[in-house]
Write a protein that holds these residues in place. Structure first.
Motif, short mmCIF file in Angstrom:
data_model
loop_
_atom_site.label_atom_id
_atom_site.label_comp_id
_atom_site.label_asym_id
_atom_site.label_seq_id
_atom_site.Cartn_x
_atom_site.Cartn_y
_atom_site.Cartn_z
N LEU A 146 0.85 -1.19 0.00
CA LEU A 146 0.00 0.00 0.00
C LEU A 146 0.89 1.23 0.00
O LEU A 146 2.03 1.20 0.48
CB LEU A 146 -0.85 0.05 1.28
CG LEU A 146 -1.68 -1.16 1.64
CD1 LEU A 146 -2.29 -0.95 3.02
CD2 LEU A 146 -2.76 -1.37 0.60
N ARG A 147 0.35 2.33 -0.48
CA ARG A 147 1.08 3.60 -0.41
C ARG A 147 1.09 4.08 1.04
O ARG A 147 0.06 4.08 1.72
CB ARG A 147 0.39 4.65 -1.27
CG ARG A 147 0.58 4.48 -2.76
CD ARG A 147 1.77 5.26 -3.28
NE ARG A 147 1.68 6.67 -3.02
CZ ARG A 147 1.14 7.55 -3.86
NH1 ARG A 147 0.66 7.15 -5.02
NH2 ARG A 147 1.10 8.82 -3.54
N TYR A 148 2.24 4.50 1.49
CA TYR A 148 2.40 5.00 2.86
C TYR A 148 1.55 6.25 3.10
O TYR A 148 1.16 6.56 4.23
CB TYR A 148 3.87 5.31 3.15
CG TYR A 148 4.33 6.62 2.55
CD1 TYR A 148 4.37 7.77 3.31
CD2 TYR A 148 4.67 6.71 1.20
CE1 TYR A 148 4.75 8.98 2.76
CE2 TYR A 148 5.06 7.90 0.65
CZ TYR A 148 5.10 9.04 1.42
OH TYR A 148 5.47 10.24 0.87
N ASP A 149 1.24 6.98 2.02
CA ASP A 149 0.51 8.23 2.13
C ASP A 149 -0.90 8.15 1.55
O ASP A 149 -1.50 9.17 1.20
CB ASP A 149 1.28 9.36 1.45
CG ASP A 149 1.52 9.11 -0.04
OD1 ASP A 149 1.26 7.99 -0.53
OD2 ASP A 149 1.98 10.04 -0.72
N ASP A 150 -1.46 6.93 1.49
CA ASP A 150 -2.80 6.76 0.95
C ASP A 150 -3.80 7.54 1.80
O ASP A 150 -3.87 7.34 3.02
CB ASP A 150 -3.17 5.27 0.93
CG ASP A 150 -4.41 5.00 0.09
OD1 ASP A 150 -5.45 5.64 0.35
OD2 ASP A 150 -4.33 4.15 -0.81
N ARG A 152 -6.93 7.22 2.12
CA ARG A 152 -7.94 6.37 2.77
C ARG A 152 -7.43 5.85 4.11
O ARG A 152 -8.22 5.53 4.99
CB ARG A 152 -8.34 5.20 1.88
CG ARG A 152 -9.24 5.66 0.74
CD ARG A 152 -9.83 4.51 -0.02
NE ARG A 152 -10.81 3.76 0.75
CZ ARG A 152 -11.35 2.63 0.33
NH1 ARG A 152 -11.00 2.11 -0.84
NH2 ARG A 152 -12.24 1.98 1.07
N HIS A 171 3.60 1.73 -5.25
CA HIS A 171 2.35 1.13 -4.80
C HIS A 171 1.19 2.04 -5.17
O HIS A 171 1.25 3.25 -5.01
CB HIS A 171 2.36 0.91 -3.28
CG HIS A 171 3.34 -0.11 -2.82
ND1 HIS A 171 3.45 -1.37 -3.36
CD2 HIS A 171 4.27 -0.06 -1.84
CE1 HIS A 171 4.39 -2.05 -2.75
NE2 HIS A 171 4.91 -1.28 -1.82
N LEU A 173 -2.70 3.61 -4.97
CA LEU A 173 -3.66 3.97 -3.93
C LEU A 173 -4.71 2.86 -3.84
O LEU A 173 -4.95 2.14 -4.82
CB LEU A 173 -4.33 5.30 -4.24
CG LEU A 173 -3.41 6.53 -4.24
CD1 LEU A 173 -4.19 7.75 -4.69
CD2 LEU A 173 -2.79 6.76 -2.87
N ILE A 174 -5.34 2.73 -2.70
CA ILE A 174 -6.37 1.71 -2.51
C ILE A 174 -7.56 2.05 -3.41
O ILE A 174 -8.09 3.16 -3.36
CB ILE A 174 -6.81 1.65 -1.04
CG1 ILE A 174 -5.63 1.25 -0.15
CG2 ILE A 174 -7.97 0.67 -0.86
CD1 ILE A 174 -5.90 1.40 1.32
N SER A 176 -11.28 2.26 -4.88
CA SER A 176 -12.54 2.54 -4.17
C SER A 176 -13.38 1.28 -3.99
O SER A 176 -14.18 1.21 -3.06
CB SER A 176 -13.34 3.60 -4.91
OG SER A 176 -13.64 3.15 -6.22
#
Length: 183
Positions: A146-150, A152, A171, A173-174, A176
């Motif tokens: 996952l992105r550390y700065d996501d 969500r 990575h 973004l999560i 939707s």
């Protein structure tokens, strides 16, 4: 060993007794009997070690997808890190929530991160070292992150991010429609 459950089911903080005298200190890193409530029938099959030079560096957020999902036990051997677990389990009441704990050589804490949770950390002291105990072998085809700065996740990192690997920068973004990992 004292086991402290966090708000995320299965993410447990292990606080260990440290015995000190004029020679130094002694503590138990792992005891199958004392950790049986957390480990269950799992076996530790791999032990990894990381060394990170730069204060502010972030590693993660990593996990392995089923059928190679793994439980990790994380211990800081040198320095200090902000260790983070993110719940990715489908139908979990804490889905996409995170828990962070400061792990250091001084506080002797260990964090248990169950299958279906992503793991990452930020280095709070230069030249920090972590020891990882894994219940599954590394399988590149099951690797994910996952992105550390996501947005969500909205993880609160204590320091500005000073260093990030090329892999971790890529990575996504999560999505939707991401409904979680089914174990």
């Amino acid at each position: 060993m004292n086991l402290r459950q966090t708000k995320i089911s299965g993410v447990v903080i292990v606080e260990r007794a440290v015995f000190k005298d004029h020679r130094g200190a002694f503590s138990r890193l792992y005891c199958e009997q004392e950790l049986s409530a957390v480990i269950g029938e799992r076996r530790i099959v791999q032990i990894n070690h990381s060394f990170t030079n730069t204060k502010g560096a972030v590693r993660g957020m990593h996990y392995q997808r089923p059928p190679h999902a793994e439980m990790k036990l994380i211990r800081c051997l040198k320095g200090c890190v902000w260790d983070v677990a993110v719940d990715l389990r489908a139908d979990s009441p804490t889905f996409l929530q995170w828990h962070a704990e400061e792990l250091s050589a001084e506080n002797h804490k260990m964090m248990v991160i169950p299958e279906g949770c992503a793991h990452g950390f930020q280095v709070l002291e230069s030249e920090s070292e972590l020891l990882y105990l894994h219940t599954a072998f590394y399988q590149p085809s099951s690797e994910a992150g996952l992105r550390y700065d996501d947005p969500r996740l909205a993880i609160t990192w204590p320091l500005p991010v000073a260093d990030l690997s090329a892999r971790d920068q890529q990575h996504a973004l999560i999505a939707s429609d991401f409904s979680g990992i089914k174990l």
